[in-house]
Design a protein around this motif. Structure first.
Motif, mmCIF file in Angstrom:
data_model
loop_
_atom_site.group_PDB
_atom_site.id
_atom_site.type_symbol
_atom_site.label_atom_id
_atom_site.label_comp_id
_atom_site.label_asym_id
_atom_site.label_seq_id
_atom_site.Cartn_x
_atom_site.Cartn_y
_atom_site.Cartn_z
ATOM 1 N N LYS A 187 -20.007 -5.265 0.586
ATOM 2 C CA LYS A 187 -19.636 -3.911 1.125
ATOM 3 C C LYS A 187 -18.290 -3.774 0.373
ATOM 4 O O LYS A 187 -17.537 -4.604 0.025
ATOM 5 N N GLY A 188 -18.040 -2.383 0.015
ATOM 6 C CA GLY A 188 -16.769 -2.059 -0.638
ATOM 7 C C GLY A 188 -15.680 -1.684 0.286
ATOM 8 O O GLY A 188 -16.079 -0.807 0.908
ATOM 9 N N VAL A 189 -14.700 -2.330 -0.123
ATOM 10 C CA VAL A 189 -13.168 -1.723 0.822
ATOM 11 C C VAL A 189 -12.466 -1.007 0.020
ATOM 12 O O VAL A 189 -12.336 -1.124 -1.142
ATOM 13 N N GLU A 190 -12.101 0.249 0.402
ATOM 14 C CA GLU A 190 -11.415 1.158 -0.484
ATOM 15 C C GLU A 190 -9.755 1.272 0.230
ATOM 16 O O GLU A 190 -9.429 1.225 1.144
ATOM 17 N N ILE A 191 -8.968 0.994 -0.743
ATOM 18 C CA ILE A 191 -7.534 0.790 -0.690
ATOM 19 C C ILE A 191 -6.932 2.103 -1.532
ATOM 20 O O ILE A 191 -7.189 2.152 -2.553
ATOM 21 N N THR A 192 -5.931 2.581 -0.876
ATOM 22 C CA THR A 192 -5.320 3.605 -1.328
ATOM 23 C C THR A 192 -3.833 3.267 -2.232
ATOM 24 O O THR A 192 -3.432 2.225 -1.928
ATOM 25 N N HIS A 193 -3.304 4.426 -2.942
ATOM 26 C CA HIS A 193 -2.157 4.061 -3.545
ATOM 27 C C HIS A 193 -0.928 3.842 -2.552
ATOM 28 O O HIS A 193 -0.222 2.868 -2.686
ATOM 29 N N GLY A 194 -1.080 4.632 -1.540
ATOM 30 C CA GLY A 194 -0.147 4.113 -0.326
ATOM 31 C C GLY A 194 -0.370 2.849 0.338
ATOM 32 O O GLY A 194 0.834 2.136 0.474
ATOM 33 N N ASN A 195 -1.470 2.541 0.394
ATOM 34 C CA ASN A 195 -1.710 1.051 0.720
ATOM 35 C C ASN A 195 -1.074 0.033 -0.184
ATOM 36 O O ASN A 195 -0.534 -0.827 0.179
ATOM 37 N N LEU A 196 -1.499 0.044 -1.547
ATOM 38 C CA LEU A 196 -1.008 -0.666 -2.250
ATOM 39 C C LEU A 196 0.614 -0.748 -2.616
ATOM 40 O O LEU A 196 1.177 -1.876 -2.825
ATOM 41 N N LEU A 197 1.132 0.379 -2.352
ATOM 42 C CA LEU A 197 2.663 0.684 -2.524
ATOM 43 C C LEU A 197 3.322 -0.055 -1.701
ATOM 44 O O LEU A 197 4.485 -0.553 -1.704
ATOM 45 N N SER A 198 2.749 0.060 -0.327
ATOM 46 C CA SER A 198 3.416 -0.669 0.920
ATOM 47 C C SER A 198 3.413 -2.483 0.707
ATOM 48 O O SER A 198 4.221 -2.953 0.740
ATOM 49 N N LEU A 199 2.068 -2.842 0.189
ATOM 50 C CA LEU A 199 2.252 -4.317 -0.215
ATOM 51 C C LEU A 199 3.149 -4.659 -1.344
ATOM 52 O O LEU A 199 3.824 -5.636 -1.176
ATOM 53 N N VAL A 200 3.243 -4.001 -2.262
ATOM 54 C CA VAL A 200 4.329 -4.134 -3.483
ATOM 55 C C VAL A 200 5.666 -4.274 -2.851
ATOM 56 O O VAL A 200 6.620 -5.047 -3.214
ATOM 57 N N ALA A 201 6.046 -3.149 -1.983
ATOM 58 C CA ALA A 201 7.133 -3.037 -1.496
ATOM 59 C C ALA A 201 7.662 -4.038 -0.626
ATOM 60 O O ALA A 201 8.755 -4.699 -0.767
ATOM 61 N N TRP A 202 6.719 -4.535 0.224
ATOM 62 C CA TRP A 202 7.095 -5.498 0.944
ATOM 63 C C TRP A 202 7.382 -6.870 0.198
ATOM 64 O O TRP A 202 8.235 -7.859 0.656
ATOM 65 N N HIS A 203 6.503 -7.248 -0.583
ATOM 66 C CA HIS A 203 6.277 -8.247 -1.333
ATOM 67 C C HIS A 203 7.723 -8.483 -2.064
ATOM 68 O O HIS A 203 8.100 -9.594 -2.163
ATOM 69 N N THR A 316 -9.356 -8.309 3.272
ATOM 70 C CA THR A 316 -9.191 -7.262 2.405
ATOM 71 C C THR A 316 -9.103 -5.907 3.066
ATOM 72 O O THR A 316 -8.333 -4.973 2.240
ATOM 73 N N GLU A 317 -9.383 -5.537 4.048
ATOM 74 C CA GLU A 317 -9.444 -4.288 4.505
ATOM 75 C C GLU A 317 -8.007 -3.679 4.984
ATOM 76 O O GLU A 317 -7.694 -2.771 5.049
ATOM 77 N N CYS A 318 -7.196 -4.804 5.034
ATOM 78 C CA CYS A 318 -5.756 -4.198 5.091
ATOM 79 C C CYS A 318 -4.750 -4.689 4.264
ATOM 80 O O CYS A 318 -3.594 -5.063 4.310
ATOM 81 N N THR A 319 -5.195 -4.518 2.887
ATOM 82 C CA THR A 319 -4.480 -4.636 1.664
ATOM 83 C C THR A 319 -3.813 -6.126 1.502
ATOM 84 O O THR A 319 -2.641 -6.248 1.513
ATOM 85 N N VAL A 320 -4.742 -7.083 1.576
ATOM 86 C CA VAL A 320 -4.321 -8.627 1.246
ATOM 87 C C VAL A 320 -3.579 -9.326 2.064
ATOM 88 O O VAL A 320 -4.195 -10.417 2.713
ATOM 89 N N VAL A 321 -2.403 -8.823 2.656
ATOM 90 C CA VAL A 321 -1.624 -9.596 3.518
ATOM 91 C C VAL A 321 -1.176 -8.836 4.809
ATOM 92 O O VAL A 321 -0.886 -7.494 4.652
ATOM 93 N N ALA A 322 -1.503 -9.507 5.968
ATOM 94 C CA ALA A 322 -0.801 -8.953 7.126
ATOM 95 C C ALA A 322 0.247 -9.535 8.017
ATOM 96 O O ALA A 322 0.912 -8.897 8.564
ATOM 97 N N THR A 323 0.199 -10.823 7.952
ATOM 98 C CA THR A 323 0.945 -11.884 8.592
ATOM 99 C C THR A 323 1.605 -12.858 7.543
ATOM 100 O O THR A 323 0.705 -13.145 6.549
ATOM 101 N N SER A 324 2.733 -13.356 7.907
ATOM 102 C CA SER A 324 3.209 -14.221 6.848
ATOM 103 C C SER A 324 4.184 -15.137 7.749
ATOM 104 O O SER A 324 4.881 -14.445 8.411
ATOM 105 N N ALA A 325 4.431 -16.484 7.017
ATOM 106 C CA ALA A 325 5.371 -17.479 7.402
ATOM 107 C C ALA A 325 5.703 -18.566 6.540
ATOM 108 O O ALA A 325 4.717 -18.915 6.054
#
Length: 627
Positions: A187-203, A316-325
């Motif tokens: 099944k294909g998970v669709e990720i938007t530019h906004g989702n990706l930008l959020s991951l990049v900004a957090w990282h 994958t449905e939540c753009t790679v990372v949701a929690t971290s420690a």
């Protein structure tokens, strides 16, 4: 040394403010172009002795973008990319984004039938593939080979003046990743530019990424962690080193490569990362952050590592990372490390079956909300509606949704989240509910065990616990020794009945333990040993010697099965190559899949030798026999 600071009550506001500032930036592809315009000579990519500058990268990407735009690629149009790990693969992905489309990465190692299935399901109009793969996969798709010829000189943002600019916003698709489906259909998970930008900004904020950083690219090409390995670094002028397959599948070689390449931030899938956490590292290593994720982390880092170890969780449905420690040395001997707190811009809820929050310390299902929640599943509205539900905790935001992960977890007293496996993976034997990860955590404390994975397998009408173990050395304990060791910490119903020894845990392309590839217990693979039949013919003896060396075992019997001994496709390729060189016969990997045992493969080699001699002329046969 800059180390990642996990989100706490004291710094959560600062993290959110930093995220908001970065989210006001343009799209990820435009950020890469800005780096190329201001620092065109900075090294963007490296592999071995080859280097690619940012100016060259954006010029090549824009050349792709122009070709794709002429084919109608624009907003929300997916473009499949089936290329090996290479500069061309990243150039093509950036080119798709520059054209306004969404890229769909396909791992060339996947079987052709799986790739075709994904292409059909995604309804892609364009496939970018190497010529040899394009012939195999082409059908109704327009196939483009990798861009060839000299790359035009970079002038600021490359070919931007010629590039058609599609109307693309943050709600449009950036990429599509296919994951395994419960029905057996990807099944294909669709990720938007906004989702990706959020991951990049957090990282970038969380790990203080700067242009002098050097990151690694080791994740499977169809795995969403590869997204994480690329865009946070290319948007700020850092450099990415590409590892070849021989390095990225060997913990020891990977460790040497990370040191030699002066990598400062690396992602390593959990099963490969675990041996690295207990290995010796040079005190002056450039590595400052080792990121891991993709499976349950059972190992605690050794004290004194010269870098921070960060455990991450996210579907994958939540753009790679949701929690971290950040994970420190062991402080709770019978527990596995937690998966951390929600990253900035993300909310995590632990809910019961009626979508009510469970008390701290109680187990419930993990639901994820916030900026990372993707658009949904491609062409599957019913499944999207089932898994992506309206967020009952943000009623003032009618578009807010929660993703129902199907994972179990509980919130700890310190605010972190402990992972408790899948809702459908929890075991029940003889009336007892069992967490397999708890058994693995204890088993991994045995000095002879490097890694383990515990599951239940059918045993007649019942089920039994089976532990798959990877030894830390050549010599291993016996089954009674391991059972006695576990009995010191676990009740008898949690002690596995069978222990299967593997050279390494089989992994999916996304870095998780591949449950379907775990062999059934047999006399040949269970501890302490199995009946052994001596290889008899000269061909059997040579094959057994090659296998023993590749699998790092003391001996291989005539009836031993390559795959049940822990063999996999990569080792199989090496076996076939060694057999070709040794016996001068034409062999393919499919021959190994069809024969599997030393005796059967030896018989096939002998048959081909006879056929080869029979096809020779009398003079050729005489020369062959006397050479």
């Amino acid at each position: 040394m800059n180390l990642y600071l996990p989100t706490t009550d004291r710094n959560v506001d600062a993290a959110e403010q930093n995220l908001e500032a970065l989210l006001r930036a343009p799209l990820v592809s435009d950020m890469v172009a800005t780096v190329a315009a201001t620092a065109p000579d900075f090294v963007a990519l490296s592999a071995g002795g080859a280097r690619l500058s940012y100016g060259q990268l954006i010029a090549a990407a824009d050349r792709w973008a122009i070709e794709l735009a002429l084919l109608g690629v624009g907003a929300d149009v997916p473009v499949a990319i089936c290329l090996e790990r290479s500069f061309a693969q990243i150039e093509a992905a950036l080119g798709v984004l520059r054209a306004g489309g969404a890229y769909l990465p396909l791992d060339p190692a996947w079987p052709a039938e799986r790739i075709r299935s994904v292409l059909e399901d995604a309804r892609v109009p364009v496939l970018i593939a190497a010529a040899e793969r394009a012939d195999e996969l082409s059908g109704r798709w327009v196939v483009l080979p990798p861009a060839a010829g000299p790359i035009p000189p970079a002038t600021g943002a490359g070919c931007a003046t010629q590039l058609p600019r599609a109307a693309v916003g943050r709600d449009n698709l950036a990429y599509v990743i296919y994951t395994s489906g419960s029905t057996g259909t990807p099944k294909g998970v669709e990720i938007t530019h906004g989702n990706l930008l959020s991951l990049v900004a957090w990282h970038r904020d969380a790990f203080q990424v700067v242009a002098r950083d050097r990151a690694s690219h080791v994740a499977g090409l169809g795995f969403d962690a590869a997204v994480w390995e690329i865009w946070p670094y290319l948007t700020c002028g850092a450099s990415i080193a590409l590892a070849d397959d021989g390095i990225r599948t060997s913990p020891e070689q990977l460790r040497h490569w990370l040191v030699d390449e002066r990598i400062s931030i690396a992602f390593v899938p959990t099963p490969l990362a675990e041996p690295l956490l207990t290995s010796p590292w040079p005190a002056d290593t450039a590595l400052r952050v080792l990121l891991t994720g993709g499976d349950t982390l059972h190992v605690w880092p050794d004290a004194g590592l010269p870098f921070a170890v960060v455990n991450n969780y996210g579907p994958t449905e939540c753009t790679v990372v949701a929690t971290s420690a950040t994970v420190g040395p062991r402080h709770a001997a019978d527990k596995v490390p937690a998966i951390g707190r929600p990253i900035a811009g993300t909310q995590v809820h632990i809910l019961d079956t009626r979508l009510r929050p469970v008390p701290t310390g109680e187990i419930g299902e993990i639901f994820i909300g916030g900026r990372g929640v993707g658009r949904g599943y491609r062409h599957q509205p019913a499944l999207t509606a089932e898994k992506f539900i309206p967020d009952p905790f943000r009623r003032g935001d009618p578009g807010a949704r929660l993703y129902r992960t199907g994972d179990l977890g509980c919130r700890l007293a310190n605010g972190q989240i402990a992972f408790h496996g899948r809702a459908d993976d929890q075991l029940k034997l003889r009336g007892y509910r069992i967490e397999p990860d708890e058994i693995s955590a204890v088993l991994n404390r045995h000095p002879a065990i490097a890694q383990s994975f515990v599951t239940a397998r059918p045993n007649g009408r019942d089920k039994q616990l089976v532990a798959y173990v990877v030894m830390a050395g050549r010599a291993g304990p016996t089954t009674p020794e391991l059972r006695d060791f576990l009995a010191l910490s676990l009740p008898d119903y949690m002690v596995p009945a069978v222990f299967v020894q593997l050279r390494c845990l089989p992994l999916t392309t996304s870095g998780k333990v591949d449950r379907t590839a775990l062999p059934a217990p047999t006399a040949a693979n269970t501890l302490p040993g199995t009946p052994y039949r001596v290889p008899e013919t000269a061909v059997e003896q040579r094959l057994a010697g090659i296998l023993a060396e590749l699998l790092a075992v003391e001996r291989v019997g005539a009836d031993d099965n390559f795959f049940l001994l822990g063999g996999h496709s990569l080792l199989g390729t090496q076996l076939v190559m060694r057999a070709r060189e040794t016996f001068s016969v034409d062999l393919a990997l499919r021959d190994l899949f069809e024969t599997q045992t030393v005796t059967k493969l030896a018989a096939l080699i002998e048959q081909r030798l006879v056929e080869s001699v029979a096809a020779m002329s009398d003079d050729e046969a005489q020369r062959s026999l006397t050479s």
